[in-house]
Design a protein around this motif. Structure first.
Motif, PDB file in Angstrom:
ATOM      1  N   THR A 193       0.820  -1.214   0.000  1.00 37.90           N
ATOM      2  CA  THR A 193       0.000   0.000   0.000  1.00 37.90           C
ATOM      3  C   THR A 193       0.849   1.257   0.000  1.00 37.90           C
ATOM      4  O   THR A 193       1.724   1.427   0.845  1.00 37.90           O
ATOM      5  CB  THR A 193      -0.922   0.007   1.234  1.00 37.90           C
ATOM      6  OG1 THR A 193      -1.743  -1.156   1.198  1.00 37.90           O
ATOM      7  CG2 THR A 193      -1.790   1.245   1.262  1.00 37.90           C
ATOM      8  N   HIS A 239      -4.017   7.047  -4.133  1.00 43.04           N
ATOM      9  CA  HIS A 239      -3.956   5.872  -3.261  1.00 43.04           C
ATOM     10  C   HIS A 239      -3.778   4.623  -4.123  1.00 43.04           C
ATOM     11  O   HIS A 239      -4.514   4.431  -5.095  1.00 43.04           O
ATOM     12  CB  HIS A 239      -5.240   5.740  -2.436  1.00 43.04           C
ATOM     13  CG  HIS A 239      -5.344   6.717  -1.317  1.00 43.04           C
ATOM     14  ND1 HIS A 239      -4.720   6.533  -0.103  1.00 43.04           N
ATOM     15  CD2 HIS A 239      -6.017   7.897  -1.209  1.00 43.04           C
ATOM     16  CE1 HIS A 239      -5.001   7.546   0.703  1.00 43.04           C
ATOM     17  NE2 HIS A 239      -5.776   8.401   0.052  1.00 43.04           N
ATOM     18  N   ASP A 249      -3.742   0.513  -3.851  1.00 40.23           N
ATOM     19  CA  ASP A 249      -4.106  -0.649  -3.036  1.00 40.23           C
ATOM     20  C   ASP A 249      -4.313  -0.278  -1.568  1.00 40.23           C
ATOM     21  O   ASP A 249      -3.685  -0.858  -0.665  1.00 40.23           O
ATOM     22  CB  ASP A 249      -3.037  -1.745  -3.161  1.00 40.23           C
ATOM     23  CG  ASP A 249      -3.067  -2.453  -4.509  1.00 40.23           C
ATOM     24  OD1 ASP A 249      -4.057  -2.287  -5.241  1.00 40.23           O
ATOM     25  OD2 ASP A 249      -2.095  -3.160  -4.829  1.00 40.23           O
ATOM     26  N   PRO A 250      -5.185   0.675  -1.254  1.00 37.71           N
ATOM     27  CA  PRO A 250      -5.398   1.062   0.144  1.00 37.71           C
ATOM     28  C   PRO A 250      -5.963  -0.112   0.953  1.00 37.71           C
ATOM     29  O   PRO A 250      -6.878  -0.814   0.498  1.00 37.71           O
ATOM     30  CB  PRO A 250      -6.407   2.207   0.038  1.00 37.71           C
ATOM     31  CG  PRO A 250      -7.104   1.997  -1.264  1.00 37.71           C
ATOM     32  CD  PRO A 250      -6.083   1.411  -2.183  1.00 37.71           C
ATOM     33  N   TRP A 251      -5.427  -0.309   2.166  1.00 41.03           N
ATOM     34  CA  TRP A 251      -5.804  -1.450   3.007  1.00 41.03           C
ATOM     35  C   TRP A 251      -6.014  -0.953   4.425  1.00 41.03           C
ATOM     36  O   TRP A 251      -5.086  -0.438   5.052  1.00 41.03           O
ATOM     37  CB  TRP A 251      -4.706  -2.514   2.951  1.00 41.03           C
ATOM     38  CG  TRP A 251      -5.095  -3.834   3.539  1.00 41.03           C
ATOM     39  CD1 TRP A 251      -6.347  -4.302   3.748  1.00 41.03           C
ATOM     40  CD2 TRP A 251      -4.198  -4.862   3.979  1.00 41.03           C
ATOM     41  NE1 TRP A 251      -6.309  -5.564   4.295  1.00 41.03           N
ATOM     42  CE2 TRP A 251      -5.007  -5.933   4.446  1.00 41.03           C
ATOM     43  CE3 TRP A 251      -2.822  -4.979   4.020  1.00 41.03           C
ATOM     44  CZ2 TRP A 251      -4.445  -7.107   4.955  1.00 41.03           C
ATOM     45  CZ3 TRP A 251      -2.274  -6.152   4.530  1.00 41.03           C
ATOM     46  CH2 TRP A 251      -3.082  -7.204   4.977  1.00 41.03           C
ATOM     47  N   TYR A 278      -7.982   5.184   7.701  1.00 43.35           N
ATOM     48  CA  TYR A 278      -8.211   6.005   6.515  1.00 43.35           C
ATOM     49  C   TYR A 278      -9.156   7.168   6.773  1.00 43.35           C
ATOM     50  O   TYR A 278      -9.319   8.033   5.921  1.00 43.35           O
ATOM     51  CB  TYR A 278      -8.687   5.135   5.351  1.00 43.35           C
ATOM     52  CG  TYR A 278      -7.525   4.460   4.652  1.00 43.35           C
ATOM     53  CD1 TYR A 278      -6.891   5.061   3.575  1.00 43.35           C
ATOM     54  CD2 TYR A 278      -7.022   3.247   5.106  1.00 43.35           C
ATOM     55  CE1 TYR A 278      -5.818   4.470   2.942  1.00 43.35           C
ATOM     56  CE2 TYR A 278      -5.943   2.641   4.491  1.00 43.35           C
ATOM     57  CZ  TYR A 278      -5.343   3.256   3.408  1.00 43.35           C
ATOM     58  OH  TYR A 278      -4.264   2.674   2.802  1.00 43.35           O
ATOM     59  N   HIS A 288      -5.419  -6.077  -1.209  1.00 47.44           N
ATOM     60  CA  HIS A 288      -5.303  -5.077  -2.275  1.00 47.44           C
ATOM     61  C   HIS A 288      -6.669  -4.465  -2.618  1.00 47.44           C
ATOM     62  O   HIS A 288      -6.743  -3.287  -2.948  1.00 47.44           O
ATOM     63  CB  HIS A 288      -4.677  -5.706  -3.523  1.00 47.44           C
ATOM     64  CG  HIS A 288      -3.303  -6.243  -3.286  1.00 47.44           C
ATOM     65  ND1 HIS A 288      -2.160  -5.511  -3.542  1.00 47.44           N
ATOM     66  CD2 HIS A 288      -2.883  -7.428  -2.773  1.00 47.44           C
ATOM     67  CE1 HIS A 288      -1.098  -6.231  -3.214  1.00 47.44           C
ATOM     68  NE2 HIS A 288      -1.509  -7.395  -2.741  1.00 47.44           N
TER      69      HIS A 288
END
Length: 243
Positions: free
Chosen positions: A42, A53, A55-57, A63, A81
């Protein structure tokens, strides 16, 4: 009031934390590219004032305290992912979302996004990018199927003015890398059995010849062993907390 103060304090700490994990690059046009290393696979970038952004996790960050996205890129549909919680926090009606067909089919959120496949080249108002293959050749599941079949996922080569940044996604040292052209900055995964061994990563570096390498998505890889195998390569290796 106290709750608001606590939230503001948390947000400030979060901002400081990500500032400490951010690298800065200047393009030939004098623009600044900021790359924040959130963790695993990420990343969060800022270019020309736009937030990107990748693959924001939500397992890696809150977040709620991070900037909303102008652009979101997803490499593939696996849960580390494609994360609906993180997407719901950063996606807005003005966000440009780029993802694969399987991501769109499996997402719990019905978001407006553009489907991107291997070989697509797309220009945005702020940068250009190329979707490239990301897949396994050697590493497979017990049933014989690759962890990442060819054609399902993307890597992305971003062109920020003259800087070409390759975010590989989950892949091995595939032969297509030989023809990716100039790569200034590469994010390459190194975690068995899903992506690359240190030896595979070295083979990828030999094909790509990046100026700067960030091993990412490293899992339980021995980073010292990884560094040792790359010590004779003409590349600046930068280790960040990207397990």
């Amino acid at each position: 009031m106290r709750a608001n103060l606590l939230f503001a304090a948390f947000s400030m700490v979060s901002t400081i934390l990500f500032a400490q994990k951010t690298d800065y690059f200047t393009t030939s046009n004098g623009n600044t590219l900021r790359i924040a290393h959130i963790g695993h696979g990420t990343l969060m970038c800022n270019f020309r004032g736009k937030v990107i952004h990748i693959d924001p996790w939500s397992r890696l960050a809150n977040y709620d305290s991070l900037p909303k996205a102008d652009y979101i890129f997803l490499t593939h549909h696996h849960g580390d992912h494609l994360d609906s919680v993180a997407l719901s926090k950063v996606f807005t009606s003005n966000t440009q979302l780029y993802w694969t067909k399987i991501c769109a089919e499996q997402s719990k959120l019905k978001l407006e996004g553009r489907l991107v496949a291997n070989g697509d080249t797309i220009g945005t108002p702020d940068f250009r990018f190329i979707a490239v293959p990301a897949y396994n050749i050697v590493n497979k599941r017990p049933n014989g199927n690759p962890f990442h079949p060819k054609g399902e996922g993307n890597g992305y080569i971003f062109e920020f003015d003259n800087l070409r940044v390759y975010v590989a996604g989950d892949t091995e040292n595939i032969p297509e890398m030989e023809n990716f052209g100039k790569i200034d900055i590469a994010f390459l995964p190194a975690n068995l059995p899903y992506t690359m061994s240190p030896e595979m990563l070295k083979a990828a570096v030999m094909m790509l010849k990046p100026k700067i390498l960030y091993p990412y998505h490293t899992g339980n890889t021995d980073l010292k062993a990884l560094n040792d195998i790359l010590v004779d390569m003409d590349v600046e290796v930068r280790f960040r907390d990207l397990k």
